[in-house]
Design a protein around this motif. Sequence first.
Motif, PDB file in Angstrom:
ATOM      1  N   GLY A  14       0.692  -1.084  -0.269  1.00 31.24           N
ATOM      2  CA  GLY A  14       0.128  -0.106   0.209  1.00 31.24           C
ATOM      3  C   GLY A  14       0.698   1.036  -0.008  1.00 31.24           C
ATOM      4  O   GLY A  14       0.326   2.157   0.419  1.00 31.24           O
ATOM      5  N   ARG A  15       1.740   1.379  -0.779  1.00 36.96           N
ATOM      6  CA  ARG A  15       3.165   2.300  -0.565  1.00 36.96           C
ATOM      7  C   ARG A  15       1.653   3.703  -1.370  1.00 36.96           C
ATOM      8  O   ARG A  15       2.085   3.648  -2.914  1.00 36.96           O
ATOM      9  N   PRO A  16       2.469   4.865  -0.855  1.00 35.04           N
ATOM     10  CA  PRO A  16       1.753   6.473  -1.521  1.00 35.04           C
ATOM     11  C   PRO A  16       2.172   7.001  -3.256  1.00 35.04           C
ATOM     12  O   PRO A  16       3.392   6.442  -2.943  1.00 35.04           O
ATOM     13  N   ILE A  17       0.782   7.785  -3.461  1.00 34.43           N
ATOM     14  CA  ILE A  17       1.817   7.774  -4.733  1.00 34.43           C
ATOM     15  C   ILE A  17       2.409   9.237  -3.825  1.00 34.43           C
ATOM     16  O   ILE A  17       1.983   9.840  -4.016  1.00 34.43           O
ATOM     17  N   ASN A  18       3.947   8.809  -4.915  1.00 38.52           N
ATOM     18  CA  ASN A  18       4.062  10.440  -5.154  1.00 38.52           C
ATOM     19  C   ASN A  18       4.738  11.342  -6.716  1.00 38.52           C
ATOM     20  O   ASN A  18       3.842  10.784  -7.264  1.00 38.52           O
ATOM     21  N   ASP A  19       5.419  12.233  -6.452  1.00 39.62           N
ATOM     22  CA  ASP A  19       5.578  12.983  -7.322  1.00 39.62           C
ATOM     23  C   ASP A  19       6.240  11.824  -8.330  1.00 39.62           C
ATOM     24  O   ASP A  19       6.407  11.938  -9.724  1.00 39.62           O
ATOM     25  N   GLN A  20       7.253  11.397  -8.066  1.00 40.06           N
ATOM     26  CA  GLN A  20       7.785  10.423  -8.776  1.00 40.06           C
ATOM     27  C   GLN A  20       6.629   9.812  -9.623  1.00 40.06           C
ATOM     28  O   GLN A  20       7.095   9.602 -11.233  1.00 40.06           O
ATOM     29  N   VAL A  21       6.495   8.435  -8.786  1.00 37.00           N
ATOM     30  CA  VAL A  21       5.258   7.816  -9.573  1.00 37.00           C
ATOM     31  C   VAL A  21       4.369   8.809 -10.886  1.00 37.00           C
ATOM     32  O   VAL A  21       4.664   8.323 -12.251  1.00 37.00           O
ATOM     33  N   ILE A  22       4.020   9.648 -10.346  1.00 33.86           N
ATOM     34  CA  ILE A  22       3.161  10.551 -11.860  1.00 33.86           C
ATOM     35  C   ILE A  22       3.995  11.225 -12.329  1.00 33.86           C
ATOM     36  O   ILE A  22       3.812  11.074 -13.939  1.00 33.86           O
ATOM     37  N   PHE A  23       5.450  11.603 -12.462  1.00 32.88           N
ATOM     38  CA  PHE A  23       6.080  11.901 -13.373  1.00 32.88           C
ATOM     39  C   PHE A  23       6.835  10.637 -14.403  1.00 32.88           C
ATOM     40  O   PHE A  23       6.237  10.992 -15.544  1.00 32.88           O
ATOM     41  N   VAL A  24       7.314   9.776 -13.857  1.00 34.01           N
ATOM     42  CA  VAL A  24       7.593   8.974 -15.096  1.00 34.01           C
ATOM     43  C   VAL A  24       6.037   8.162 -15.710  1.00 34.01           C
ATOM     44  O   VAL A  24       6.032   8.476 -16.907  1.00 34.01           O
ATOM     45  N   VAL A  26       2.829  10.230 -16.981  1.00 38.86           N
ATOM     46  CA  VAL A  26       3.117  11.290 -17.767  1.00 38.86           C
ATOM     47  C   VAL A  26       3.821  11.306 -18.427  1.00 38.86           C
ATOM     48  O   VAL A  26       4.188  11.137 -19.666  1.00 38.86           O
ATOM     49  N   PHE A  27       5.719  10.910 -17.936  1.00 43.56           N
ATOM     50  CA  PHE A  27       7.037  10.424 -19.505  1.00 43.56           C
ATOM     51  C   PHE A  27       6.436   9.502 -20.123  1.00 43.56           C
ATOM     52  O   PHE A  27       6.694   9.793 -21.423  1.00 43.56           O
TER      53      PHE A  27
END
Length: 309
Positions: A14-24, A26-27
């Motif tokens: 259940g690891r939370p979503i962070n900016d890195q996940v969102i960035f990848v 989108v990329f």
Amino acid sequence: MTNNSSLYAGKSSGRPINDQVIFVQVFVAVLLCINLMLIITFLMKEIFYNNMRYILFANALFSDCINIITTNVLLLFVYFSVPLQTWSCLLFYILSSMYNFVTPLTLTAMSLERYVAVCMPLRHAELCTAGRALQGILIIHSLSIIPSIMVLIIFFSSVTVSFFKQYVICTVEVFILHRWQGHVRSAVNQFYFLVMCILIAFSYVQIMKVAKAASGENKESTRKGLRTVILHAFQLFLCLIPLWIPFIENAVLQIDLKLYINVRYFNYICLNLAPRCLSPLIYGLRDQAFLVALKHYVFCCPFIDTVKR
């Protein structure tokens, strides 16, 4: 035996979503959209899918799309610690491993096509047909699946049927039970890429010889072929970079699983996604005919007769 106990799990963290996940994500979406636009452009113009060079280029684009999708899904599974049954992980491994080889093998075939075009121009129309391109793609996929089959044959001989019912965090290390298995995998990878480097170097040297002897329009055409082979060599180098990922990740895995997940995440962005982002841009957009067709079909720019010529 390699310590894989940390890879087995029964529940998601259940690891939370962070900016890195969102960035990848989108990329990845942007990169897939670019590749999709190039594939659509290829399919819309008959001159492209009757030309061996463009057929091979489309195969490289398709390979990159499959590789990006499968590796991105696996990355998310590892990041969120989502367990999969071993047989499901097996399917992901086969896909990601096979398409990791398809692109560099396709680049090698494209270099050989340029060698035939420059060094054997009278036989180019005979040897480099659309039918032979499809045969070449079949051979490329057959060669690409051999390394994963070798790894899996060794793996199957070391486990029982019950192993496939277990839940694991899906990584390639699941199928490397002994250190020597990793060495075999590494040796096969290095052999493949050594052969590809030799073939591209051979194409470059032969085209260079023709370039020195050519004159006028032939000289300019030969120079273009030479630049194309150099470009393929650069792309092959970009494809070689991900080969270092297993060595880095395997060393980190022995230290700490959380650090391994973070390193795997970084490697995916810098050593996997970035090279595959450059490949369609530096080759597809470099081709004048392809660029004109792309502007017409995708960006609705006026069509120019250059494509037909």
